[in-house]
Design an enzyme around this catalytic site. Structure first.
Site, PDB file in Angstrom:
ATOM      1  N   TRP A  62     -18.938  -8.312  -0.087  1.00 26.79           N
ATOM      2  CA  TRP A  62     -18.014  -7.822   0.773  1.00 26.79           C
ATOM      3  C   TRP A  62     -16.499  -9.006   0.698  1.00 26.79           C
ATOM      4  O   TRP A  62     -15.659  -8.420   1.257  1.00 26.79           O
ATOM      5  CB  TRP A  62     -17.390  -7.353   1.782  1.00 26.79           C
ATOM      6  N   ASP A  83     -27.027  -5.017   9.252  1.00 29.07           N
ATOM      7  CA  ASP A  83     -26.599  -3.979   8.565  1.00 29.07           C
ATOM      8  C   ASP A  83     -26.380  -4.644   7.030  1.00 29.07           C
ATOM      9  O   ASP A  83     -25.755  -5.857   6.972  1.00 29.07           O
ATOM     10  CB  ASP A  83     -25.173  -3.251   8.281  1.00 29.07           C
ATOM     11  N   HIS A 137     -20.632  12.418   7.225  1.00 24.12           N
ATOM     12  CA  HIS A 137     -18.893  12.394   5.981  1.00 24.12           C
ATOM     13  C   HIS A 137     -18.449  14.215   6.212  1.00 24.12           C
ATOM     14  O   HIS A 137     -17.539  14.268   6.301  1.00 24.12           O
ATOM     15  CB  HIS A 137     -18.736  11.808   4.817  1.00 24.12           C
ATOM     16  N   ARG A 162       0.686  -0.845   0.293  1.00 27.59           N
ATOM     17  CA  ARG A 162       0.287   0.287  -0.115  1.00 27.59           C
ATOM     18  C   ARG A 162       0.641   1.358   0.339  1.00 27.59           C
ATOM     19  O   ARG A 162       0.346   2.347   0.632  1.00 27.59           O
ATOM     20  CB  ARG A 162      -1.025  -0.087   1.139  1.00 27.59           C
ATOM     21  N   CYS A 198     -26.466   2.461   3.375  1.00 23.40           N
ATOM     22  CA  CYS A 198     -26.005   3.714   3.343  1.00 23.40           C
ATOM     23  C   CYS A 198     -25.923   3.787   1.530  1.00 23.40           C
ATOM     24  O   CYS A 198     -25.163   4.734   1.263  1.00 23.40           O
ATOM     25  CB  CYS A 198     -24.897   3.529   3.813  1.00 23.40           C
ATOM     26  N   CYS A 242     -24.447   7.469   9.139  1.00 25.63           N
ATOM     27  CA  CYS A 242     -24.164   6.486   8.727  1.00 25.63           C
ATOM     28  C   CYS A 242     -23.674   6.278   9.928  1.00 25.63           C
ATOM     29  O   CYS A 242     -23.599   7.092  11.617  1.00 25.63           O
ATOM     30  CB  CYS A 242     -22.578   6.001   7.358  1.00 25.63           C
ATOM     31  N   ILE A 265     -26.094   4.397  14.683  1.00 26.81           N
ATOM     32  CA  ILE A 265     -25.920   4.001  13.371  1.00 26.81           C
ATOM     33  C   ILE A 265     -25.585   2.723  14.081  1.00 26.81           C
ATOM     34  O   ILE A 265     -25.000   1.751  12.892  1.00 26.81           O
ATOM     35  CB  ILE A 265     -25.305   3.783  11.749  1.00 26.81           C
TER      36      ILE A 265
END
Ligand code: GLN
Ligand code: ZN
Length: 750
Positions: free
Chosen positions: A555, A594, A689, A17, A638, A721, A425
Site C-alpha cells: 500500500w 494485520d 459493512h 478530490r 479481510c 473487520c 479486529i
C-alpha cells in the site's frame, strides 16, 4: 515522419478530490444531480485540457467513469441483475450507483446487496464485478454516458482550436467476460450476444468521428488457457471493422504466452506495457518481431504506477531502436492508465532531496510527449533512473521459536482465556470528535498535549465499552490512526507522505499511499505509549496492534522490481519486529499484525508467484520473530479467497488468524475444511459493512459451521473487520449480540 503520443487513462477524482466530494454530497441528498454533474464535468474538462496542454497527439476519453469503468460498461450494455429489477428505468448515472452501493439515490427502489468488488489485478483499485444471467442479452444498451464524453471532448478541442484525433477507452469484451461472474459455466458463450453490442457501440463511436478505440484487455497479462486465447480470436474476428480503429491494450505485465494471440488479432494495433517487464528492451523487441508489419505498436514506457520520473536514457534507447523498425507505426504511451497515480505533484511541498524526481499523473503527460520525441531523436535524453540507494544491510529473515501447539498451550497458561475467546479486529468508530481533533492538531490549532488527551479520552471510552460488553481480549481502538499504513509510514525513516497525493481505491474512496524514498527503519517506538495507556485502564489483556510488512509495502509507492521489493519488505519487517519487541517488553501479551494486503502483490504470472509467497511469508515471520513463546501473535486478513493459498497462510504460522467469513457466505471457511490449517482461527461472525444490526442467531451460523471442521479450543469469536466506519450505537448493539451468542455456544460446545 513522427510517432504518436497518448495515455491509457487518467485519474477522475480531480486534483482536490472534487469528484469524490461532489458524489458524496449527491448521495447524501445535499445537492441535486445538475449541480453534481457540473462539478464532475469540471474535472472532466481539466482532464482533456491537461492532455491538450501537454501536447499529446491523440486525446483519450471514455475512461471518465463516475464510479468504475467496468461498471460503466456493464451499465451501458444493459446488464441488470434480477434483484435490481426495474432499475433500467433509472438513467445510467443513478443506475450505476444503485448497483455499486445497493442503495437507490432516487428513492424508487429498496436497498439490496451491492455488486461485489474485487481488486483490479495486482493493484489496490477495486472494480465492480458484473453479474451475468445464463442467457444474458445485451439488448438494452444505453451508450449515452460514453457518447457524452466524446461530444464534450470534441467541444473542448474545438474551443482550443486544435484538431486532434480522439481515442475512446473501453474495457475489452474478453476481459469483461473473464472478470464477470456468470450463471453460465462457459463464460465465453456470452460472446455471441456480447460482440454485436460492442459492434454497435463501436459503430456509434465511428459515426461520431472517433478515430481510435482502445480496448483494454489486461487479462492478456495472465497465463491464459486455450479457451480464453481462442475467445480472443473469436471475439475480435467478429467485431466490426469499420472505424474506429481498434488498439488492444495489455498492461501490468508482459504478454507472456499470449504474445502470438495478441499480435495476430485482426485489429489496427496493440499496446504493451514494458515498465513491468524483466527486460523491457528484449520484450519490446520480441513483440516487434512477431507483429505483422502493418500494425501499430504502442509502447508503454512511462510507468503508470510509479511516482518517480521516467528514466529518459533507457526510454530513448528502447524507443529509438523501435522507431527505426516501426517508423510511424510506433506509438508512445503510458504503461497503464494513470488512474493509479496521484494527480499533481506541483501541489506538494516536496522535500529538497526529492525535487525534480517525482512525477504524478499530470507530470506523466509531459513525460509521454518527451519520450515520443526521444524516439525520433528530436530531443536527447537528459535524465537517468532515479535510484533508491538502499544501503542498509538486510539480515536473513528469522522466524520465532517453537511449534504452535506448544506455544498455544504456554499462552493459554498465561492468559487463561475461556472457550471461544471474544475480541474485535482493532479499530473502533472514528467519531466526528476524533476527526475534528486531528484536523485541528494538523492545522496547529490544537497542541500536542491537547491532542494526546483527546485521543486518550477516546481510548478510555473504548475500554469502558469493552468492559461493559464483557469482551475477553481488548483493543485500544486505533483512534490515533487515520489510515494505518500512513500512520506507520510517518513514524518510519525512509517514507515520505504527501499532503494531497490521493488515489482512487474504489468509488469515492481514496487512499494516500506513502512513498518509499530510501532505507526503511524505525527510530522510535510507534505504538507502545498508546497501548500502555490502554492497558493501564483494564485487567483484561490489551492487544498490541500493528500493520504487517507485506501490507505496508503493497500500500505504498515503491519500485516495482522484485529484488528491491524483497529488500524493502524485510526492512519493514525488521522495523515491525523491533516494535513487537518493545511491546512485549512493556508487558503486552497479545500482538496483532494485520496483513489485509497479503495477497494483493501476488504477481500475475504463475511462474513468479512462488517466490512472492516465500518472501511474503518470510517477511511476516521475521516481523514477529522476536516474540516469546508466551506472546500470542495474531494476524488479520479481510479478502475472500484462501482456496489457492492456504498453504502459504499456514506457513505464516500466526497463533491466531482472524478472517472475513460473514460476507462471503461461509465459502471462506470451506478452505479450512481439509487438513491444511492447524493454528487458531477467528472466523468473522458478522459483516461490519452491513448497516443493519446482525442477530445473534445469524452469527451463530458461522460458529456452528466452523466447529464442524475446527476444534472448538482453536476457535475465536470476532467481527470480520475493524469497526472504524461504524458508529458507536451500531457497534455496541452488534457486539452485544456477539457476546450473547458466544455465551450460548460456550454451553453448547463445552
Ligand atoms: N486493525 C485494523 C482495523 O481494525 C484492520 C484493518 C483492515 O483489515 N483493513 O481497522
Ligand atoms: Zn479487515
Amino acid at each position: 515522419m513522427t510517432t504518436t503520443s497518448h495515455i491509457l487513462g487518467y485519474p477522475r477524482i480531480g486534483d482536490r478530490r472534487q469528484t469524490k466530494f461532489a458524489l458524496e454530497k449527491y448521495w447524501k441528498g445535499k445537492q441535486d444531480k445538475a449541480e453534481t454533474l457540473a462539478q464532475i464535468e469540471a474535472v472532466f474538462t481539466t482532464n482533456i485540457q491537461d492532455q491538450i496542454d501537454a501536447g499529446l497527439d491523440v486525446i483519450t476519453t471514455g475512461d471518465f467513469a463516475h464510479y468504475d469503468l467496468v461498471l460503466t460498461l456493464a451499465t451501458a450494455l444493459g446488464v441488470v441483475p434480477p434483484r435490481f429489477a426495474g432499475a433500467e428505468t433509472l438513467d445510467t448515472f443513478d443506475r450505476q450507483f444503485y448497483f455499486a452501493r445497493g442503495r437507490d439515490n432516487t428513492g424508487k427502489f429498496a436497498d439490496t446487496a451491492a455488486w461485489q468488488m474485487t481488486k483490479w489485478f495486482d493493484t489496490n483499485y477495486h472494480y465492480l464485478v458484473p453479474e451475468l444471467a445464463k442467457d444474458q442479452d445485451f439488448a438494452n444498451t444505453d451508450f449515452s454516458q460514453i457518447i457524452k464524453q466524446v461530444n464534450d471532448a470534441k467541444a473542448i478541442l474545438d474551443k482550443n482550436g486544435v484538431n486532434k484525433p480522439l481515442k475512446v477507452v473501453l474495457v475489452g469484451p474478453v476481459s469483461f467476460l473473464y472478470l464477470a461472474t456468470s450463471e453460465n459455466d462457459d463464460k465465453t458463450a456470452h460472446l455471441d450476444k456480447l460482440i454485436p453490442a460492442y459492434s454497435q457501440l463501436l459503430a456509434t463511436l465511428g459515426e461520431l468521428g472517433v478515430e481510435y478505440a482502445q480496448l483494454d484487455e489486461p487479462i492478456l497479462s495472465l497465463d491464459l488457457d486455450g479457451t480464453w486465447q481462442q475467445a480472443f480470436e473469436r471475439a475480435y474476428s467478429t467485431l466490426q471493422r469499420i472505424p474506429p480503429k481498434i488498439i488492444v491494450a495489455s498492461y501490468f505485465d508482459t504478454l507472456g504466452n499470449n504474445i502470438n494471440t495478441a499480435c495476430n488479432l485482426p485489429v489496427a494495433g496493440i499496446h504493451i506495457d514494458i515498465t513491468r517487464a524483466k527486460s523491457p528492451k528484449q520484450y519490446a523487441q520480441q513483440v516487434i518481431d512477431q507483429l505483422p508489419t502493418h500494425k501499430i505498436l504502442s509502447i508503454g514506457v512511462v510507468d503508470g504506477r510509479s511516482v518517480w520520473t521516467t528514466d529518459q536514457a533507457a526510454a530513448a534507447e528502447i524507443l529509438g531502436e523501435s522507431y527505426a523498425k516501426l517508423g510511424e507505426r510506433l506509438w508512445v504511451g503510458s504503461g497503464s492508465s494513470l488512474l493509479h497515480l496521484p494527480v499533481d505533484v506541483s501541489l506538494e511541498n516536496v522535500p529538497a532531496a526529492l525535487v525534480g524526481k517525482l512525477a504524478f499523473a499530470k507530470q506523466k503527460l509531459s513525460e509521454v510527449v518527451t519520450c515520443a520525441k526521444l524516439a525520433t531523436g528530436e530531443i536527447q535524453a537528459d535524465t537517468n533512473a532515479v535510484a533508491l540507494n538502499l544501503t542498509a544491510p538486510t539480515s536473513a529473515a528469522k522466524a520465532r521459536d517453537g511449534e504452535f501447539v506448544e506455544r498455544y498451550a504456554a499462552q493459554q497458561d498465561k492468559l487463561n482465556l475461556p472457550l471461544f475467546p471474544t475480541t474485535t479486529i482493532g479499530s473502533f468508530p472514528q467519531t466526528i470528535e476524533i476527526r475534528k481533533a486531528r484536523s485541528q492538531w494538523n492545522k496547529g490549532e490544537l497542541s500536542d498535549a491537547d491532542y494526546e488527551n483527546a485521543m486518550k479520552a477516546e481510548i478510555r471510552r473504548s475500554v469502558d465499552e469493552q468492559e461493559k460488553l464483557g469482551l475477553d481480549v481488548f483493543v485500544h481502538g486505533e483512534a490515533e490512526r487515520t489510515d494505518m499504513v500512513e500512520y506507520f509510514a510517518k513514524y518510519m525513516e525512509g517514507f515520505w507522505v504527501s499532503a494531497n497525493g490521493w488515489v482512487q481505491s474504489y468509488g469515492t474512496r481514496c487512499v494516500r499511499p506513502p512513498i518509499v524514498v530510501g532505507d526503511i527503519s524505525r527510530p522510535t517506538a510507534m505504538t507502545v505509549e498508546w497501548i500502555n495507556y490502554a492497558q493501564s485502564l483494564t485487567n483484561k489483556p490489551m492487544k498490541g496492534m500493528l500493520t504487517g510488512p507485506v501490507t505496508i509495502l503493497n500500500w505504498s509507492f515503491a519500485p516495482s522490481d522484485t529484488a528491491t521489493r524483497d529488500i524493502l519488505r524485510l526492512q519493514i519487517a525488521e522495523a515491525i519486529n523491533q516494535e513487537v519487541g518493545d511491546l512485549q517488553d512493556a508487558g503486552v501479551a497479545i500482538i496483532q499484525i494485520d496483513e489485509p494486503a497479503f495477497r494483493e502483490g501476488l504477481p500475475l504470472k504463475t511462474a513468479d508467484q512462488l517466490h512472492y509467497w516465500q518472501q511474503a511469508v518470510n517477511a511476516f515471520k521475521h516481523s514477529c520473530s522476536i516474540a516469546h513463546k508466551t506472546t500470542q501473535i495474531h494476524t488479520h486478513m479481510c479478502y475472500s479467497s484462501f482456496h489457492d493459498c492456504l498453504a502459504h497462510i499456514s506457513a505464516m504460522d500466526a497463533d491466531v488468524i482472524t478472517i472475513e467469513t460473514a460476507r462471503s457466505g461461509l465459502q471462506l471457511l470451506d478452505a479450512f475444511k481439509g487438513d491444511g490449517y492447524h493454528n487458531a482461527i477467528g472466523p468473522g461472525v458478522y459483516d461490519i459493512h452491513s448497516p443493519r444490526t446482525p442477530s445473534s442467531e445469524n452469527m451463530q451460523v458461522v460458529i456452528d459451521e466452523a466447529v464442524k471442521y475446527i476444534p472448538a479450543e482453536r476457535l475465536w469469536v470476532n467481527p470480520d473487520c475493524g469497526l472504524k466506519t461504524r458508529n458507536w450505537e451500531e457497534t455496541v448493539a452488534a457486539l452485544a449480540n456477539m457476546i450473547e451468542m458466544t455465551k450460548k455456544v460456550r454451553q453448547q460446545y463445552a
